[in-house]
Design a protein around this motif. Sequence first.
Motif, PDB file in Angstrom:
ATOM      1  N   THR A  46       0.838  -1.205   0.000  1.00 36.83           N
ATOM      2  CA  THR A  46       0.000   0.000   0.000  1.00 36.83           C
ATOM      3  C   THR A  46       0.876   1.259   0.000  1.00 36.83           C
ATOM      4  OG1 THR A  46      -1.660  -1.265   1.216  1.00 36.83           O
ATOM      5  CG2 THR A  46      -1.947   1.116   1.180  1.00 36.83           C
ATOM      6  N   GLU A  73      -5.000  -5.438  -2.324  1.00 39.87           N
ATOM      7  CA  GLU A  73      -5.761  -6.518  -1.680  1.00 39.87           C
ATOM      8  C   GLU A  73      -6.368  -7.479  -2.711  1.00 39.87           C
ATOM      9  OE1 GLU A  73      -5.318  -3.670  -0.174  1.00 39.87           O
ATOM     10  OE2 GLU A  73      -5.085  -4.175   1.951  1.00 39.87           O
ATOM     11  N   ARG A 150      -6.268   3.451   6.642  1.00 42.73           N
ATOM     12  CA  ARG A 150      -5.126   2.550   6.842  1.00 42.73           C
ATOM     13  C   ARG A 150      -5.450   1.502   7.905  1.00 42.73           C
ATOM     14  NH1 ARG A 150      -0.423   3.781   4.244  1.00 42.73           N
ATOM     15  NH2 ARG A 150      -0.241   1.532   4.453  1.00 42.73           N
ATOM     16  N   GLY A 151      -5.013   0.313   7.649  1.00 40.60           N
ATOM     17  CA  GLY A 151      -5.308  -0.793   8.566  1.00 40.60           C
ATOM     18  C   GLY A 151      -6.745  -1.293   8.437  1.00 40.60           C
ATOM     19  N   SER A 153      -8.348  -3.429   6.696  1.00 43.12           N
ATOM     20  CA  SER A 153      -8.737  -4.838   6.514  1.00 43.12           C
ATOM     21  C   SER A 153      -9.254  -5.446   7.816  1.00 43.12           C
ATOM     22  CB  SER A 153      -7.544  -5.670   6.042  1.00 43.12           C
ATOM     23  OG  SER A 153      -7.099  -5.196   4.821  1.00 43.12           O
TER      24      SER A 153
HETATM   25  N1  ASP Z   1      -3.335  -2.483   3.035  1.00 46.21           N
HETATM   26  C1  ASP Z   1      -4.009  -1.500   3.832  1.00 46.21           C
HETATM   27  C2  ASP Z   1      -3.025  -0.713   4.679  1.00 46.21           C
HETATM   28  O1  ASP Z   1      -1.856  -0.933   4.632  1.00 46.21           O
HETATM   29  C3  ASP Z   1      -5.075  -2.084   4.686  1.00 46.21           C
HETATM   30  C4  ASP Z   1      -4.619  -3.121   5.695  1.00 46.21           C
HETATM   31  O2  ASP Z   1      -3.530  -3.660   5.592  1.00 46.21           O
HETATM   32  O3  ASP Z   1      -5.377  -3.398   6.631  1.00 46.21           O
HETATM   33  O4  ASP Z   1      -3.429   0.161   5.391  1.00 46.21           O
END
Ligand code: ASP
Length: 424
Positions: A46, A73, A150-151, A153
């Motif tokens: 990302t 993803e 971010r984050g 998932s």
């Molecule tokens: N790939 C995305 C990120 O780095 C979502 C995730 O990893 O949860 O924020």
Amino acid sequence: MLIVQKYGGTSVANVERIKAVADRVVRTAREGNEVVVVVSAMAGETDKLIGLAHQLSSSPSEREMDLLLSSGERVTSALTAIAIESLGHKAMAFTGRQMGIITDTVHTKARIERITGERARKVIEEGFIVVVAGFQGITEGEDAVTTLGRGGSDLSAVAIASALNADLCEIYTDVDGVYTTDPNIVPEARKLEKISYEEMLELASLGAKVLQTRSVEFAMKYEVPVVVRSSFNDHPGTLVTKEDAEMEKVVVSGVAYDKNQAKLTVMAVPDRPGIAAKLFKGVADANIVVDMIVQNVSSDGKATDISFTIPKTDARKALKLTEEIAKELGARGVALREDIAKISIVGVGMRTHSGVAAKMFDTLAAHRINIAMISTSEIKVSCIIDSKYTELAVRVLHDAFELEKAGSSKPGKARSAGKRKLLY
Ligand code: ASP
Ligand code: MG
């Protein structure tokens, strides 16, 4: 059981890791469970995509950023499904859109509104393992791809678990679970067997980066049982769940720290109605999130100082803005400090025990660590200190509350339920 398993970036970082994920998924299915998998992009992917966009433009359009970032993803969802199939199990990869993850239209930090999931339900019944690309959704009417911040998932996984009425949502990462504090600072830090949603929410928002904050909010609201565990071993992990009587006995569950804050002090602000309103409206209008605020009564009835903390990334912007407002208000000036850290102790048992905050202040004082600001909630006490004392403060607090011992409490006195909300 229907189990949702979410694998983070380090768990799908390369082909070897994806094979290991497929192994675990198939093993879980062969034990008699229905499995839905949610994946992140490969570690670093990302950031790489963001970097590419910024080489082309300093302010790329958010709509296109979402389309771009969602591709990370998609790659891992398809690869994971392929890996599962090669082990002889039926699998099907779904994008956020195919999963029917409907979000609002706020690009790059969309909120999930609902999940239709019909097609997924059907193929799960047919014996497929469904692999969903995390972090993404689609706006109503399917006009645009969105991402969840971010984050995100983690949020995809919890929301899917809730929509499918799953029995469990497992979040696989590269740590064994939730610890009493950062094991890099305190080697004796202990992995918690379970923790309440509320405590996890505090720890997540305080910078303990195991779970995305919004995913914990969602899990708490819909009571989705979440387990945080490692994809690199078979250790049981940490269960994030509803508070129970046993948890209340433990006064402090964890020590968290956050070095990403800065403090602004507006000096000698006139002491009259409407001043704080004006100041914080200006800051809020600039989309800057204020965390702690301290204002004292003025001793002479004329002027007082107001201090507040904000994310370090917004410090310069906030300083400029606050200076303008301060001038309008007739304040003396504004001081910015970036070398601060927030240290917090968290525990649901604080509701029913006294002396916790006092013990924290006492411990910091004994190590000559000065406290610049204090804030409390029912289950948390936070102090702003000099950032150079962060590691020391974490260590001495972990020690003072004996967090290395299982089920340790060493509180103040347990109190009657009638006084529950008092902290000290
Ligand atoms: N790939 C995305 C990120 O780095 C979502 C995730 O990893 O949860 O924020
Ligand atoms: Mg993550």
